[in-house]
Design an enzyme around this catalytic site. Structure first.
Site, PDB file in Angstrom:
ATOM      1  N   THR A  12       0.604  -1.198  -0.017  1.00  0.00           N
ATOM      2  CA  THR A  12       0.068  -0.137   0.104  1.00  0.00           C
ATOM      3  C   THR A  12       0.818   1.346  -0.045  1.00  0.00           C
ATOM      4  O   THR A  12       0.398   2.290  -0.533  1.00  0.00           O
ATOM      5  CB  THR A  12      -0.925   0.019   1.001  1.00  0.00           C
ATOM      6  N   SER A  54       1.742  -7.416  -0.785  1.00  0.00           N
ATOM      7  CA  SER A  54       2.483  -8.140   0.017  1.00  0.00           C
ATOM      8  C   SER A  54       1.791  -9.736   0.161  1.00  0.00           C
ATOM      9  O   SER A  54       2.634 -10.819   0.361  1.00  0.00           O
ATOM     10  CB  SER A  54       2.663  -7.841   1.495  1.00  0.00           C
ATOM     11  N   THR A  86       1.841  -4.433   4.270  1.00  0.00           N
ATOM     12  CA  THR A  86       1.565  -4.847   5.494  1.00  0.00           C
ATOM     13  C   THR A  86       0.905  -6.107   6.022  1.00  0.00           C
ATOM     14  O   THR A  86       1.190  -6.658   7.025  1.00  0.00           O
ATOM     15  CB  THR A  86       0.648  -3.765   6.481  1.00  0.00           C
ATOM     16  N   ASP A  87       0.215  -6.569   5.124  1.00  0.00           N
ATOM     17  CA  ASP A  87      -0.305  -7.923   5.203  1.00  0.00           C
ATOM     18  C   ASP A  87       0.546  -9.060   5.509  1.00  0.00           C
ATOM     19  O   ASP A  87       0.357  -9.798   6.499  1.00  0.00           O
ATOM     20  CB  ASP A  87      -1.029  -8.555   4.062  1.00  0.00           C
TER      21      ASP A  87
HETATM   22  N1  ASP Z   1      -2.626  -5.427   0.865  1.00  0.00           N
HETATM   23  C1  ASP Z   1      -1.677  -4.526   1.091  1.00  0.00           C
HETATM   24  C2  ASP Z   1      -0.299  -5.249   1.089  1.00  0.00           C
HETATM   25  O1  ASP Z   1      -0.065  -5.897   2.045  1.00  0.00           O
HETATM   26  C3  ASP Z   1      -1.876  -3.953   2.433  1.00  0.00           C
HETATM   27  C4  ASP Z   1      -0.647  -2.973   2.775  1.00  0.00           C
HETATM   28  O2  ASP Z   1       0.261  -2.931   2.066  1.00  0.00           O
HETATM   29  O3  ASP Z   1      -0.856  -2.361   3.774  1.00  0.00           O
HETATM   30  O4  ASP Z   1       0.373  -5.166   0.375  1.00  0.00           O
END
Ligand code: ASP
Length: 324
Positions: A12, A54, A86-87
């Site tokens: 993200t 991610s 973050t995932d």
């Molecule tokens: N879905 C996103 C990822 O993990 C969420 C994020 O980056 O916070 O790439």
């Protein structure tokens, strides 16, 4: 002036919201274009290694990041910042914590709001992460996760909220420090842990969560030659419903390493209960207890240990405690 390597991997933090309000990847990572960040205070070297959400990151990419950091260390870099979705951020961070020699600060960060959303946290977290990586006090702290003005150990931090910017928390222990105006302030010191050198990663290491009334069906699916190891998120202090036991015994008979953690958010898995499916029976059967790690981190640890060729007591010692 400290030389900091910024490795961008996507997530993200690198994405934007489009006219329909959907968050989508960019061809060019906006955060990587920001060369003036902390201008004059650090020398920032940028490597756009990947542009992946991610959920697309696997241990193969994790190993490539680890190898990139080792090369940078040999070239005299002073610290590393990795931007990541973050995932699965906690899994990449813990993989690096287990496989890097802990000689320079390595900080992983991300964002909950994409680059053009109101209240976007990406650039701020990136700047905080650079400050932490460049701070002398960060030396020897293992791999860290910096988000929302907090510094967490990669070993215990976990994503706890789907959207809130304060999503990263460290259950049981709390963060090891905070990001003050322009420097890191630490108030916990980590106990050292053994690290593990690997040059490849194996596949087929699984994670299964226990639930009330569970039977052996899911374990029966894993009863084959391909399965390399299984982590089980047990109930409470580390117990399982008794109907799972025959299928679990079959996996053990096949010499498949089985690791037991707790599905609880806080605390550690222990062999306390002596009843059918209780932790004492599970330990006697041959399940290895892994204290202090959640399921996804224990899976990374098992995968790293198996990839390093550890077996038997060596693997058990490596897994038993999160600290040593
Ligand atoms: N879905 C996103 C990822 O993990 C969420 C994020 O980056 O916070 O790439």
């Amino acid at each position: 002036m400290k030389k900091i390597l910024a490795i961008h991997t996507g997530g993200t933090i690198s994405m934007s919201q489009n006219a329909q309000g959907d968050v989508v990847p960019n061809a060019k990572n906006p955060i990587a274009q920001e060369a003036t960040i902390l201008a004059g205070r650090v020398h920032l070297v940028t490597d756009e290694m990947f542009n992946l959400p991610s959920p697309h990151v696997t241990p193969v990419e994790m190993l490539k990041i680890q190898q990139r950091i080792l090369r940078a260390e040999a070239d005299g870099i002073d610290g590393v910042v990795i931007t990541h979705g973050t995932d699965t951020l906690e899994e990449t961070a813990y993989f690096l914590d287990l496989t890097l020699p802990n000689t320079i600060p390595v900080v992983v960060t991300g964002a909950m709001r994409s680059s053009n959303e109101i209240g976007s946290d990406g650039m701020y977290n990136f700047q905080s992460a650079i400050e932490v990586a460049a701070d002398d006090a960060s030396q020897g702290n293992g791999v860290m996760v910096v988000m929302n003005d907090e510094i967490h150990s990669a070993r215990y931090v976990t994503k706890t909220h789907t959207t809130n910017v304060a999503t990263f928390r460290t259950p049981t222990f709390g963060p090891i420090g905070i990001v003050a105006k322009d420097h890191a302030v630490y108030f916990q010191k980590l106990i050292r842990q053994a690290t593990c050198q690997i040059d490849h990663v194996i596949d087929h290491v699984y994670l299964i969560k226990a639930y009330a009334g569970m039977d052996g069906s899911l374990f029966e699916f894993l009863d084959n030659d391909a399965t390399a190891g299984v982590v089980i998120e047990g109930l409470g202090a580390g117990n399982l419903p008794p109907r799972t036991l025959p299928a679990i015994q079959q996996l053990l008979d096949r010499q498949i390493p089985l690791v037991l953690v707790s599905r609880c958010y806080n605390g550690v898995a222990e062999d306390i209960y002596d009843y059918d499916g209780g932790g004492i029976q599970l330990r006697k059967m041959g399940l290895m207890l892994c204290q202090g790690l959640n399921g996804q981190k224990a899976r990374i640890k098992l995968l790293v240990g198996l990839s390093a060729g550890l077996t038997g007591d060596e693997l058990k010692d490596f897994l038993r405690t999160a600290v040593s």
